[in-house]
Write a protein that holds these residues in place. Sequence first.
Motif, PDB file in Angstrom:
ATOM      1  N   ASP A   1      20.198  13.362   3.298  1.00 52.51           N
ATOM      2  CA  ASP A   1      18.819  13.677   2.916  1.00 52.51           C
ATOM      3  C   ASP A   1      17.982  12.406   2.801  1.00 52.51           C
ATOM      4  N   ASN A   2      16.674  12.590   2.725  1.00 49.77           N
ATOM      5  CA  ASN A   2      15.748  11.503   2.435  1.00 49.77           C
ATOM      6  C   ASN A   2      15.329  11.590   0.973  1.00 49.77           C
ATOM      7  N   VAL A   3      15.135  10.448   0.338  1.00 47.33           N
ATOM      8  CA  VAL A   3      14.742  10.437  -1.061  1.00 47.33           C
ATOM      9  C   VAL A   3      13.766   9.288  -1.294  1.00 47.33           C
ATOM     10  N   THR A   4      12.835   9.508  -2.219  1.00 48.24           N
ATOM     11  CA  THR A   4      11.842   8.484  -2.563  1.00 48.24           C
ATOM     12  C   THR A   4      11.738   8.385  -4.076  1.00 48.24           C
ATOM     13  N   LEU A   5      11.821   7.166  -4.589  1.00 48.89           N
ATOM     14  CA  LEU A   5      11.579   6.899  -6.000  1.00 48.89           C
ATOM     15  C   LEU A   5      10.171   6.318  -6.126  1.00 48.89           C
ATOM     16  N   LEU A   6       9.347   6.972  -6.929  1.00 52.39           N
ATOM     17  CA  LEU A   6       7.952   6.574  -7.097  1.00 52.39           C
ATOM     18  C   LEU A   6       7.768   5.901  -8.447  1.00 52.39           C
ATOM     19  N   CYS A   7       7.298   4.654  -8.414  1.00 53.82           N
ATOM     20  CA  CYS A   7       6.999   3.892  -9.632  1.00 53.82           C
ATOM     21  C   CYS A   7       5.485   3.724  -9.724  1.00 53.82           C
ATOM     22  N   TRP A   8       4.894   4.030 -10.913  1.00 53.52           N
ATOM     23  CA  TRP A   8       3.440   3.944 -11.014  1.00 53.52           C
ATOM     24  C   TRP A   8       3.008   3.592 -12.434  1.00 53.52           C
ATOM     25  N   SER A   9       1.774   3.093 -12.531  1.00 50.54           N
ATOM     26  CA  SER A   9       1.216   2.707 -13.828  1.00 50.54           C
ATOM     27  C   SER A   9      -0.303   2.722 -13.741  1.00 50.54           C
ATOM     28  N   ARG A  10      -0.939   3.062 -14.847  1.00 49.62           N
ATOM     29  CA  ARG A  10      -2.399   2.965 -14.914  1.00 49.62           C
ATOM     30  C   ARG A  10      -2.846   1.531 -15.212  1.00 49.62           C
ATOM     31  N   GLU A  11      -1.928   0.709 -15.698  1.00 49.58           N
ATOM     32  CA  GLU A  11      -2.227  -0.704 -15.941  1.00 49.58           C
ATOM     33  C   GLU A  11      -2.170  -1.476 -14.624  1.00 49.58           C
ATOM     34  N   SER A  12      -2.857  -2.613 -14.597  1.00 47.92           N
ATOM     35  CA  SER A  12      -2.864  -3.443 -13.396  1.00 47.92           C
ATOM     36  C   SER A  12      -1.483  -4.031 -13.138  1.00 47.92           C
ATOM     37  N   VAL A  13      -0.944  -3.759 -11.948  1.00 41.12           N
ATOM     38  CA  VAL A  13       0.382  -4.235 -11.556  1.00 41.12           C
ATOM     39  C   VAL A  13       0.289  -4.777 -10.133  1.00 41.12           C
ATOM     40  N   ASN A  14       0.833  -5.973  -9.899  1.00 38.63           N
ATOM     41  CA  ASN A  14       0.878  -6.526  -8.544  1.00 38.63           C
ATOM     42  C   ASN A  14       2.144  -6.127  -7.804  1.00 38.63           C
ATOM     43  N   THR A  15       3.270  -6.057  -8.534  1.00 39.68           N
ATOM     44  CA  THR A  15       4.566  -5.771  -7.922  1.00 39.68           C
ATOM     45  C   THR A  15       5.368  -4.852  -8.828  1.00 39.68           C
ATOM     46  N   PHE A  16       6.044  -3.885  -8.213  1.00 41.74           N
ATOM     47  CA  PHE A  16       6.976  -3.032  -8.950  1.00 41.74           C
ATOM     48  C   PHE A  16       8.403  -3.435  -8.600  1.00 41.74           C
ATOM     49  N   ILE A  17       9.278  -3.361  -9.594  1.00 39.55           N
ATOM     50  CA  ILE A  17      10.682  -3.726  -9.434  1.00 39.55           C
ATOM     51  C   ILE A  17      11.536  -2.514  -9.738  1.00 39.55           C
ATOM     52  N   LEU A  18      12.392  -2.126  -8.791  1.00 37.19           N
ATOM     53  CA  LEU A  18      13.322  -1.012  -8.981  1.00 37.19           C
ATOM     54  C   LEU A  18      14.708  -1.584  -9.218  1.00 37.19           C
ATOM     55  N   TYR A  19      15.346  -1.152 -10.306  1.00 36.77           N
ATOM     56  CA  TYR A  19      16.626  -1.743 -10.702  1.00 36.77           C
ATOM     57  C   TYR A  19      17.640  -0.645 -10.961  1.00 36.77           C
ATOM     58  N   LYS A  20      18.775  -0.749 -10.302  1.00 38.17           N
ATOM     59  CA  LYS A  20      19.888   0.172 -10.531  1.00 38.17           C
ATOM     60  C   LYS A  20      20.829  -0.445 -11.546  1.00 38.17           C
ATOM     61  N   GLU A  21      21.088   0.282 -12.618  1.00 40.23           N
ATOM     62  CA  GLU A  21      21.930  -0.243 -13.687  1.00 40.23           C
ATOM     63  C   GLU A  21      23.330  -0.544 -13.160  1.00 40.23           C
ATOM     64  N   GLU A  22      23.849  -1.714 -13.607  1.00 39.87           N
ATOM     65  CA  GLU A  22      25.184  -2.201 -13.246  1.00 39.87           C
ATOM     66  C   GLU A  22      25.304  -2.574 -11.772  1.00 39.87           C
ATOM     67  N   ALA A  23      24.186  -2.726 -11.077  1.00 46.89           N
ATOM     68  CA  ALA A  23      24.238  -3.160  -9.678  1.00 46.89           C
ATOM     69  C   ALA A  23      24.482  -4.663  -9.615  1.00 46.89           C
ATOM     70  N   VAL A  24      25.258  -5.098  -8.619  1.00 48.44           N
ATOM     71  CA  VAL A  24      25.539  -6.525  -8.479  1.00 48.44           C
ATOM     72  C   VAL A  24      24.467  -7.230  -7.655  1.00 48.44           C
ATOM     73  N   TYR A  25      23.736  -6.480  -6.841  1.00 48.99           N
ATOM     74  CA  TYR A  25      22.701  -7.094  -6.021  1.00 48.99           C
ATOM     75  C   TYR A  25      21.389  -7.166  -6.803  1.00 48.99           C
ATOM     76  N   GLN A  26      20.475  -8.006  -6.311  1.00 52.65           N
ATOM     77  CA  GLN A  26      19.227  -8.243  -7.026  1.00 52.65           C
ATOM     78  C   GLN A  26      18.278  -7.050  -6.874  1.00 52.65           C
ATOM     79  N   PRO A  27      17.387  -6.859  -7.857  1.00 52.76           N
ATOM     80  CA  PRO A  27      16.467  -5.719  -7.809  1.00 52.76           C
ATOM     81  C   PRO A  27      15.572  -5.765  -6.577  1.00 52.76           C
ATOM     82  N   GLN A  28      15.117  -4.599  -6.179  1.00 55.03           N
ATOM     83  CA  GLN A  28      14.206  -4.509  -5.041  1.00 55.03           C
ATOM     84  C   GLN A  28      12.769  -4.573  -5.544  1.00 55.03           C
ATOM     85  N   ARG A  29      11.930  -5.313  -4.804  1.00 56.76           N
ATOM     86  CA  ARG A  29      10.523  -5.480  -5.164  1.00 56.76           C
ATOM     87  C   ARG A  29       9.635  -4.873  -4.079  1.00 56.76           C
TER      88      ARG A  29
END
Length: 417
Positions: free
Chosen positions: A322-350
């Motif tokens: 399947d296809n899946v999308t995680l949507l991160c949003w805020s009403r505050e001013s944000v330049n970059t969003f960071i998605l982090y998987k708990e206990e992941a060994v690789y660095q977060p995605q920006r």
Amino acid sequence: GFTELHLMICCGTLFLVTSIDGTLHKPTIKAEPGSVIASRSAVTIWCQGTLDTEICVLHKEGSPESWGTQTPEKPENKAKFSIPSVTQQHGGQYRCYCYSSAGWSESIPFLHPSPVATSGENMTLQCVSLEAYGKFILSKEDEKFSISLDSQYIHHNGHYQAMFSIGPVTPVHRGTFRCYGYYTVTPQFWSLPSDPLEIHVSGLSKTLSLLSHQGHILDPGKSLTLQCCSDINYDRFALYKVGTINFTQHHHKWTQAGLSLANFTLGSVNSSTGGQYICYGAHNLSSEWSASSDTLDILISGQLPFTPFLSVKPNSTVHPGDNVTLLCWSRESVNTFILYKEEAVYQPQRLKSKFQDQHFQAEFSVSAVTSAISGSYRCYGSRNSSPFLLSYASAPVELIVSGEVALNCQSDSQFKP
């Protein structure tokens, strides 16, 4: 600190306004016959230094050369600068610098940036000062080595600087560098030296990894230890935070399963801990450091006063393929969003945010999912002014991939940067 003399012209009259910052051992400056001088009249500018002052220089802001040098007159130890007929070109801001056994009466230059240079590449050292030196000199400790360059005025920050290019870099370039400034009219008098900058030379082979067992995103107060690891038996390791001049050596190491390792304990983290880190290895009999590890980002949460939202489309339970999308949003001013998987060994995605429907958002999408993306996710926001300082974490979202799936050696790459 320094002393300034402002000369301003209004309606054909030249006004002289003196301001003194009161810093100890700085020269004083004043104008005679007074603060208001008619055009084409004579004016005398006096610079008074300490009792052991040897020479004083008068400099007009924006002028590439000084307005002259004078030896102070006893007993007051004042240096006299005379302008017999003032005109509009004399208007402006003046500074007085005096030289004594303690050096020049102004701030010391500083030398930067990185203390690590790669063998075979070129290196640039930048000498910077707020003072209007005509030339800068770069020297290397314990060697008869110096380079002199004309200074350049940088308009946007009001600094004077010189860029010294060195290379190709070899191990002989390792050592301690300092820079000095001097005025072209007094080349025999140098400023006090900048703080020392120790240059380490790294090699070309990359054999190290830098890890954080506490994760990449930490709450303030959490303890942090970084581990440098190599399959080469290095005798010592060093940790470097990108953008600083700190270079922490660690001579203690231990081995495990054919690897050599060193732990760097950074203690309780705060906002200043955030940044990029790299490590190096070296042998005791060599003066050359290895090539650096890949950079490791350490991000500090709760430093921006808002909490973003995280949701999943079409839903939090999906099937393989399947296809899946995680949507991160805020009403505050944000330049970059960071998605982090708990206990992941690789660095977060920006992802850079987009302003849409009256809020900032970013969509993290994966097509043909596998079981590797199952887990708990959180979202953070950051701003360009402080990319390693994050907002509070969103509420967690649990993503579940149901059903059996064949083993896939590439599955770990999903949701990786």
